[in-house]
Design a protein around this motif. Structure first.
Motif, PDB file in Angstrom:
ATOM      1  N   THR A  97       0.823  -1.209   0.000  1.00  0.00           N
ATOM      2  CA  THR A  97       0.000   0.000   0.000  1.00  0.00           C
ATOM      3  C   THR A  97       0.857   1.258   0.000  1.00  0.00           C
ATOM      4  O   THR A  97       0.489   2.267  -0.611  1.00  0.00           O
ATOM      5  N   LYS A 137       0.638  -4.894 -10.255  1.00  0.00           N
ATOM      6  CA  LYS A 137       0.277  -3.808 -11.163  1.00  0.00           C
ATOM      7  C   LYS A 137      -0.543  -2.800 -10.380  1.00  0.00           C
ATOM      8  O   LYS A 137      -1.460  -3.173  -9.645  1.00  0.00           O
ATOM      9  N   GLY A 138      -0.196  -1.534 -10.562  1.00  0.00           N
ATOM     10  CA  GLY A 138      -0.926  -0.493  -9.861  1.00  0.00           C
ATOM     11  C   GLY A 138      -0.490   0.877 -10.331  1.00  0.00           C
ATOM     12  O   GLY A 138       0.250   1.015 -11.305  1.00  0.00           O
ATOM     13  N   THR A 139      -0.936   1.870  -9.612  1.00  0.00           N
ATOM     14  CA  THR A 139      -0.549   3.244  -9.886  1.00  0.00           C
ATOM     15  C   THR A 139       0.386   3.686  -8.781  1.00  0.00           C
ATOM     16  O   THR A 139       0.040   3.629  -7.598  1.00  0.00           O
ATOM     17  N   ALA A 140       1.580   4.125  -9.171  1.00  0.00           N
ATOM     18  CA  ALA A 140       2.578   4.577  -8.204  1.00  0.00           C
ATOM     19  C   ALA A 140       2.138   5.906  -7.591  1.00  0.00           C
ATOM     20  O   ALA A 140       1.221   6.566  -8.093  1.00  0.00           O
ATOM     21  N   TYR A 142       1.777   1.651  -3.649  1.00  0.00           N
ATOM     22  CA  TYR A 142       0.622   1.855  -4.522  1.00  0.00           C
ATOM     23  C   TYR A 142      -0.552   2.371  -3.685  1.00  0.00           C
ATOM     24  O   TYR A 142      -1.489   1.632  -3.400  1.00  0.00           O
ATOM     25  N   SER A 183      10.923  -3.110 -12.320  1.00  0.00           N
ATOM     26  CA  SER A 183       9.762  -2.237 -12.524  1.00  0.00           C
ATOM     27  C   SER A 183       9.759  -1.566 -13.882  1.00  0.00           C
ATOM     28  O   SER A 183      10.787  -1.084 -14.359  1.00  0.00           O
ATOM     29  N   THR A 217       7.580   1.511 -15.632  1.00  0.00           N
ATOM     30  CA  THR A 217       6.699   2.587 -15.186  1.00  0.00           C
ATOM     31  C   THR A 217       6.537   3.638 -16.276  1.00  0.00           C
ATOM     32  O   THR A 217       7.517   4.066 -16.884  1.00  0.00           O
ATOM     33  N   SER A 270      -3.120   4.112  -4.272  1.00  0.00           N
ATOM     34  CA  SER A 270      -4.470   4.089  -4.843  1.00  0.00           C
ATOM     35  C   SER A 270      -4.923   2.683  -5.225  1.00  0.00           C
ATOM     36  O   SER A 270      -5.964   2.517  -5.850  1.00  0.00           O
ATOM     37  N   PHE A 295      -3.744  -1.769  -6.031  1.00  0.00           N
ATOM     38  CA  PHE A 295      -2.894  -2.620  -6.861  1.00  0.00           C
ATOM     39  C   PHE A 295      -3.548  -3.978  -7.019  1.00  0.00           C
ATOM     40  O   PHE A 295      -4.469  -4.330  -6.292  1.00  0.00           O
ATOM     41  N   ASP A 328       2.464   1.334 -13.004  1.00  0.00           N
ATOM     42  CA  ASP A 328       3.647   0.571 -12.627  1.00  0.00           C
ATOM     43  C   ASP A 328       3.337  -0.913 -12.718  1.00  0.00           C
ATOM     44  O   ASP A 328       2.304  -1.370 -12.233  1.00  0.00           O
TER      45      ASP A 328
END
Length: 185
Positions: free
Chosen positions: A112, A135-138, A115, A159, A161, A117, A119, A144
């Protein structure tokens, strides 16, 4: 009546400065973090080996590289695939000691912070080794895709990105990096 006398200052022996010290006889010369071999057939590409992150990859000669050595066995390397003012697209490898179990490292509580927001994680294979794909938003808003690999009491994170608007265009470069990646001993 007064008199003046000059005294010689006391002699002070200062410790030797680093430039005056002789190198230790058994000290090995410092090795470079990486080696690069240009592609003989295409000068735009080069073969890159990094002894700290224990990885080989084929990279473009124009990509900006940043190497960090934290300890004899840990550190990171990152490549900037884009040029300003283009959106920031990067590829990075980091190797760190695994002080906790891999499951704890990959827990929701740990991920968390990377990421915030959200993952998605799944099992995967990266360059022949079992991995956890996340996979998620950095935190900086870029998409990312990271592979986490546990090996010999270390965890390596690989990674890819890019901003959402540049993700599709970055796909071919990311695919080439994944295809060329090899683990070094």
């Amino acid at each position: 009546m007064s008199s003046w006398a000059y005294a010689d200052p006391p002699k002070i022996d200062l410790p030797k400065q680093p430039s005056e010290m002789a190198p230790a006889e058994d000290a090995a010369p410092e090795q470079p973090l990486s080696t690069v071999a240009p592609d003989e057939n295409n000068k735009e590409w080069q073969e890159y080996d990094n002894r700290i992150v224990k990885a080989h990859v084929r990279v473009r000669s124009a990509w900006t590289v940043m190497e960090v050595k934290e300890t004899r066995d840990t550190g990171s390397v990152s490549f900037t695939l884009s040029r300003a003012p283009a959106p920031l697209v990067t590829f990075a490898i980091s190797r760190a000691p695994l002080a906790v179990s891999f499951e704890e490292w990959m827990s929701s509580a740990s991920l968390t912070s990377l990421y915030p927001s959200g993952f998605k994680k799944s099992s995967a294979v990266f360059a022949g080794r079992k991995a956890m794909l996340v996979k998620g938003t950095a935190a900086d808003g870029r998409l990312d895709e990271s592979f986490f690999v546990e090996h010999e009491k270390f965890v390596t994170q690989i990674s890819f990105t890019a901003p959402p608007e540049a993700w599709k265009d970055s796909g071919p470069a990311f695919a080439a990096l994944k295809e060329s990646f090899r683990w070094l001993p």
